[in-house]
Design an enzyme around this catalytic site. Structure first.
Site, short mmCIF file in Angstrom:
data_model
loop_
_atom_site.label_atom_id
_atom_site.label_comp_id
_atom_site.label_asym_id
_atom_site.label_seq_id
_atom_site.Cartn_x
_atom_site.Cartn_y
_atom_site.Cartn_z
N LYS A 75 0.55 -1.17 0.16
CA LYS A 75 0.05 0.41 0.37
C LYS A 75 0.62 1.78 -0.11
O LYS A 75 1.49 1.62 0.78
CB LYS A 75 -1.10 0.01 0.82
CG LYS A 75 -1.88 0.57 1.36
CD LYS A 75 -2.96 0.65 2.33
CE LYS A 75 -4.37 1.06 3.11
NZ LYS A 75 -5.11 0.82 3.87
C1 E4P Z 1 -8.02 1.43 4.07
O1 E4P Z 1 -7.33 1.35 3.36
C2 E4P Z 1 -8.17 2.83 4.44
O2 E4P Z 1 -6.87 2.96 5.54
C3 E4P Z 1 -9.40 2.97 6.01
O3 E4P Z 1 -10.59 2.96 4.97
C4 E4P Z 1 -9.01 4.27 6.36
O4 E4P Z 1 -10.61 4.21 7.16
P1 E4P Z 1 -11.07 5.99 8.07
O5 E4P Z 1 -11.14 6.96 7.34
O6 E4P Z 1 -12.31 5.13 8.59
O7 E4P Z 1 -9.90 5.67 8.66
#
Ligand code: E4P
Length: 217
Positions: free
Chosen positions: A83
């Site tokens: 990522k």
């Molecule tokens: C996933 O890849 C993201 O990091 C995550 O869904 C972020 O979610 P949030 O905005 O609720 O922290």
């Protein structure tokens, strides 16, 4: 629509995985912090449970270091998706790692143009954040729909991984729009089973069943 679980909570992942609800897992530095565990160790454990893509995020800001971190994370297991943030250095990293055959999830996407660049850089997944756009009074679902149109217009293979999914309505709308994947916390996935009329109907059935005096077992 595939379900990824947005957590590093191994017990929660296992419970959903046993039900066939887990097509993959996403983590980020905040999720690793919340788990209280070492990133390499917990990611390896998750990869031993889940056969689909498991996203592990780099934390360097410069592409050279991001690439090195990405290779190290990818060495944890064959189902790692590295990522990277949607920055210029993240895009460079995406191009290099995807050319090497690794899955890459480009995260922190908040615009159609960012999604276009990620697709051109060879991203396996683009992660537009719905909830965080909603937090600032923009419409996160509009972004999912616009990226769907964009990717379909040009036959990009990059999968739309709807992220920052906070509600069951987000999940439903992502599915109707045609997101390839959504990632949501375990609680949101479990809430999708709930309906007030299911509870009410079951209560009535149980009351009537008790009156029959019968048993099945
Ligand atoms: C996933 O890849 C993201 O990091 C995550 O869904 C972020 O979610 P949030 O905005 O609720 O922290």
């Amino acid at each position: 629509m595939k379900f990824f679980v947005d957590t590093a909570d191994v017990a929660a992942i296992s419970e959903l995985n046993d039900l066939g609800m887990v097509d993959g897992v996403t983590t980020n530095p905040s999720i690793i912090l919340k788990s209280g565990r070492d990133i390499l160790e917990v990611t390896k454990e998750i990869c031993s449970i889940v056969s689909g893509p498991v996203s592990a995020e780099v934390v360097a800001m410069k592409s050279d270091e991001m690439i090195a971190e990405g290779r190290k994370l990818a060495a944890i297991a064959p189902n790692i998706a590295v990522k990277v943030p949607l920055t210029w250095d993240g895009l460079k990293t995406c191009k290099v790692l995807s050319s090497e055959g690794f899955m890459v999830n480009v995260t922190l996407c908040f615009s159609v143009n960012q999604a276009l660049l990620a697709a051109k850089a060879g991203a396996t997944f683009i992660s537009p954040f719905i909830g965080r756009l909603d937090d600032i009074n923009l419409d996160g679902l509009d972004l999912i729909a616009d990226i769907r149109t964009l990717y379909d217009n040009y036959d990009f293979n990059t999968q739309i991984l709807a992220a920052s999914v906070r509600t069951v309505n987000h999940a439903k709308d992502c599915a109707l729009i045609g997101a390839d994947v959504m990632t949501a916390p375990p609680g949101v996935i479990k809430q999708m089973a709930n309906h007030i009329l299911t509870d009410k109907g079951l209560e009535q059935f149980m009351a009537d069943w008790a009156k029959t005096g019968q048993k099945i077992l």
